[in-house]
Design a protein around this motif. Structure first.
Motif, short mmCIF file in Angstrom:
data_model
loop_
_atom_site.label_atom_id
_atom_site.label_comp_id
_atom_site.label_asym_id
_atom_site.label_seq_id
_atom_site.Cartn_x
_atom_site.Cartn_y
_atom_site.Cartn_z
N UNK A 49 104.11 50.63 45.31
CA UNK A 49 104.35 51.03 43.93
C UNK A 49 103.31 50.37 43.03
N UNK A 50 102.66 51.17 42.20
CA UNK A 50 101.69 50.66 41.22
C UNK A 50 102.35 50.70 39.85
N UNK A 51 102.42 49.56 39.20
CA UNK A 51 103.14 49.47 37.93
C UNK A 51 102.46 48.45 37.01
N UNK A 52 102.95 48.38 35.80
CA UNK A 52 102.43 47.43 34.80
C UNK A 52 102.87 46.03 35.21
N UNK A 90 103.24 57.86 31.91
CA UNK A 90 103.45 57.34 33.26
C UNK A 90 103.73 55.84 33.22
N UNK A 91 104.80 55.44 33.92
CA UNK A 91 105.12 54.01 33.99
C UNK A 91 104.94 53.44 35.39
N UNK A 92 104.87 54.30 36.42
CA UNK A 92 104.59 53.80 37.76
C UNK A 92 104.25 54.95 38.71
N UNK A 93 103.52 54.59 39.77
CA UNK A 93 103.21 55.52 40.86
C UNK A 93 103.84 54.95 42.14
N UNK A 94 104.50 55.80 42.91
CA UNK A 94 105.08 55.38 44.18
C UNK A 94 104.39 56.18 45.29
N UNK A 95 103.76 55.45 46.21
CA UNK A 95 103.02 56.06 47.30
C UNK A 95 103.80 55.86 48.59
N UNK A 96 104.18 56.95 49.26
CA UNK A 96 105.02 56.89 50.45
C UNK A 96 104.17 56.99 51.72
N UNK A 97 104.44 56.14 52.69
CA UNK A 97 103.68 56.15 53.94
C UNK A 97 104.37 56.95 55.04
N UNK A 137 89.22 61.66 40.23
CA UNK A 137 89.70 61.38 38.88
C UNK A 137 90.60 60.17 38.87
N UNK A 138 90.57 59.42 37.77
CA UNK A 138 91.46 58.28 37.59
C UNK A 138 92.69 58.72 36.83
N UNK A 139 93.85 58.37 37.38
CA UNK A 139 95.12 58.66 36.73
C UNK A 139 95.78 57.31 36.47
N UNK A 140 95.83 56.91 35.22
CA UNK A 140 96.23 55.55 34.87
C UNK A 140 97.66 55.48 34.36
N UNK A 141 98.22 54.28 34.45
CA UNK A 141 99.51 54.02 33.81
C UNK A 141 99.36 54.27 32.31
N UNK A 142 100.35 54.90 31.71
CA UNK A 142 100.26 55.23 30.29
C UNK A 142 99.72 56.62 30.04
N UNK A 143 99.22 57.27 31.10
CA UNK A 143 98.73 58.65 30.95
C UNK A 143 99.91 59.57 30.63
N UNK A 144 99.62 60.68 30.01
CA UNK A 144 100.68 61.62 29.64
C UNK A 144 101.11 62.44 30.86
#
Length: 400
Positions: free
Chosen positions: A394-397, A277-284, A214-221
Motif C-alpha cells: 500500500x502506498x499512502x501519505x 486519491x489517498x492510497x494505492x493498493x497493489x495486490x500480488x 505516467x506518474x499517478x500521485x497521491x492527491x490526484x483527482x
C-alpha cells in the motif's frame, strides 16, 4: 452446460478447448467457475518462499480429467495435461473419457481409442518419439503437443524387433495413449516455456506510482485516475466508510470509496468529499491469501536509497588504499531494489526502515493463516503472509 458433453479441440502449441496457453490463472479459473456448477478445483502449490520457482497446479473436478500448470512467477498457463485413460492414472485425478478432436478428426472419445494409428491419421505426419524408462512409457511428440503410451520396455523392444520399417506401435490397436500435453511451440512437456512478465510499475514511497509512462500521485483527482488507468472494472465503498482519524469528527461527508482494477492488480482509494486519491493498493495475488485470483498479479518495482554505513565502517574505509572511492560510496549508498519476488526477510535485511509492531488480520487464507501489516514512516505498508511473501503493498501519505 456439461463440459463432458462437448467436443474439445486440440490446438497444438496454443490451446485445449477453452483453455488458452498464456492466460492468467485468474482468467482461467473464472472460465471454470462459469462453466461448472460445483467447482472443486484444487490448487497445489509450494508453501515455502519458492512459489515463484514452482508451478501453480490446478486439478479440475474429478469428472473432468484436466490438469492446468501455471508458471509460478507470471501466473500464466504454460502446460495443459489431459488424462485419456478410463481409469485414474498415478498423479492425475480420476476422470471420464471426453471427446477430443483435431480439426475434423476425433482422436479420443467413448469408443474411439487414441491409438498411434489414430494420431497418425489425424495429424498427418509421423511424429518423433522416445521411450521413457522411468515411466515405462513411449512418448510421441509433435511441436506443441505430446502423447504418452504406457508400455513395458520388454514389450516395446519385442515389437520393435518384429516391426521392420513400420513403427512398433502402428500395428498395436489395443495400445492407446493414456494422456496428452499441450505446451508452447519449441518447448516440451517436461520443460514448458516460461512467459515474460509485464513491465513493472514503479512505486514512489509516500508519493504514488508510475505506470504506462505516467506518474499517478497521491492527491490526484479521480478523473486523473480514469485518464491514466481507464474506467475501473468496479467501484465499492470502503469498509467503515472513513479512515479512523476522520470518523471521529466528520460523519456528514460522503464515505471514501475504492476504484477497483483487478485486471491490473490495483485498488485506488479515493477521499469521499474531495474525490482525490489517498492510497494505492497493489495486490500480488499470492496463493493462500483470501483474495487469491480476485486480482491479477501486480508487478511492481521499489527503488529506495540503501542503508547508510556506520561511522566506524566509514573510518575503516578511509584507511584503505581505495579510501576515497569507499568514502564516496558510504556517503551515497546505492539504491535498494525491491519487487514482487522480494520476501519480508529480504526487505528487513536490505532496508534500515523502522516498521514497529504489525497489525494482524486474522483468517486471511486456508494455507497461511493470518497476515501482518507492517507500516513504515516512508508511506509504504507491506502485507506479509505466514510464509514471508508479500501479499500487498500500500502506498499512502506517511503523515496520514
Amino acid at each position: 452446460f456439461d463440459w463432458l458433453c462437448l467436443m474439445w479441440q486440440v490446438d497444438p502449441g496454443h490451446a485445449f478447448g477453452d483453455f488458452q496457453l498464456g492466460d492468467e490463472i485468474r482468467k482461467t479459473l473464472d472460465v471454470v467457475q462459469k462453466s461448472l456448477e460445483e467447482v472443486e478445483a484444487a490448487v497445489s502449490l509450494d508453501s515455502s518462499e519458492r512459489t515463484f520457482d514452482s508451478d501453480l497446479v490446478v486439478d479440475l473436478p474429478l469428472s473432468f480429467p484436466v490438469r492446468l500448470c501455471f508458471d509460478g512467477l507470471s501466473q500464466r498457463l504454460h502446460l495443459i495435461a489431459v488424462d485419456l485413460s478410463s481409469q485414474a492414472e498415478t498423479g492425475f485425478p480420476s476422470g471420464s473419457m471426453i471427446t477430443i478432436s483435431y480439426s475434423k478428426d476425433v482422436v479420443a472419445a467413448q469408443g474411439v481409442k487414441p491409438t498411434f494409428s489414430t494420431l497418425l491419421s489425424a495429424f498427418g505426419t509421423a511424429p518423433d518419439g522416445s521411450y521413457d524408462v522411468e515411466t515405462s512409457s513411449y512418448h510421441v511428440s509433435y511441436d506443441g503437443l505430446a502423447f504418452e503410451f504406457p508400455v513395458q520396455r520388454s514389450d516395446f523392444e519385442q515389437w520393435s524387433a518384429k516391426s521392420g520399417e513400420d513403427h512398433p506401435l502402428a500395428s498395436r490397436p489395443h495400445c492407446a495413449a493414456s494422456r496428452l500435453w499441450v505446451f508452447a511451440p519449441g518447448s516440451s512437456w517436461r520443460s514448458p516455456s516460461l512467459w515474460k512478465i509485464p513491465r513493472p510499475l514503479d512505486v514512489v514511497p509516500g508519493e504514488g506510482i508510475a505506470i504506462r509512462g505516467r506518474k499517478l500521485l497521491l492527491g490526484a483527482s479521480a478523473q486523473d485516475v480514469y485518464s491514466d488507468l481507464g474506467a475501473p472494472e468496479s467501484q465499492c465503498v470502503r469498509a467503515g466508510g472513513f479512515d479512523a482519524h476522520q470518523a471521529e469528527f466528520d460523519h456528514s461527508r460522503s464515505p471514501d470509496y475504492y476504484l477497483n482494477y483487478p485486471g491490473l492488480g490495483i485498488d485506488v482509494l479515493v477521499h469521499g468529499s474531495s474525490h482525490t486519491v489517498s492510497r494505492f493498493v497493489l495486490h500480488t495475488n499470492q496463493p493462500g491469501h483470501e483474495l487469491f485470483c480476485r486480482y491479477s498479479r501486480c508487478f511492481y518495482s521499489i527503488s529506495v536509497p540503501g542503508p547508510k554505513r556506520s561511522e566506524a565502517k566509514v573510518a575503516s574505509a578511509a584507511s584503505n588504499s581505495s579510501g576515497t572511492r569507499e568514502i564516496a560510496s558510504a556517503a551515497s549508498p546505492g539504491p535498494v531494489h525491491l519487487d514482487v519476488k522480494s520476501s519480508w526477510t529480504d526487505i528487513n535485511a536490505r532496508l534500515d526502515w523502522s516498521f514497529g509492531e504489525p497489525f494482524v488480520r486474522e483468517a486471511s487464507g486456508p494455507f497461511f493463516g493470518p497476515t501482518k501489516f507492517y507500516n513504515s514512516p516512508h508511506g509504504v505498508v507491506f502485507e506479509v503472509l505466514g510464509n514471508g511473501l508479500i501479499a500487498s503493498v500500500t502506498v499512502c501519505d506517511p503523515s496520514g
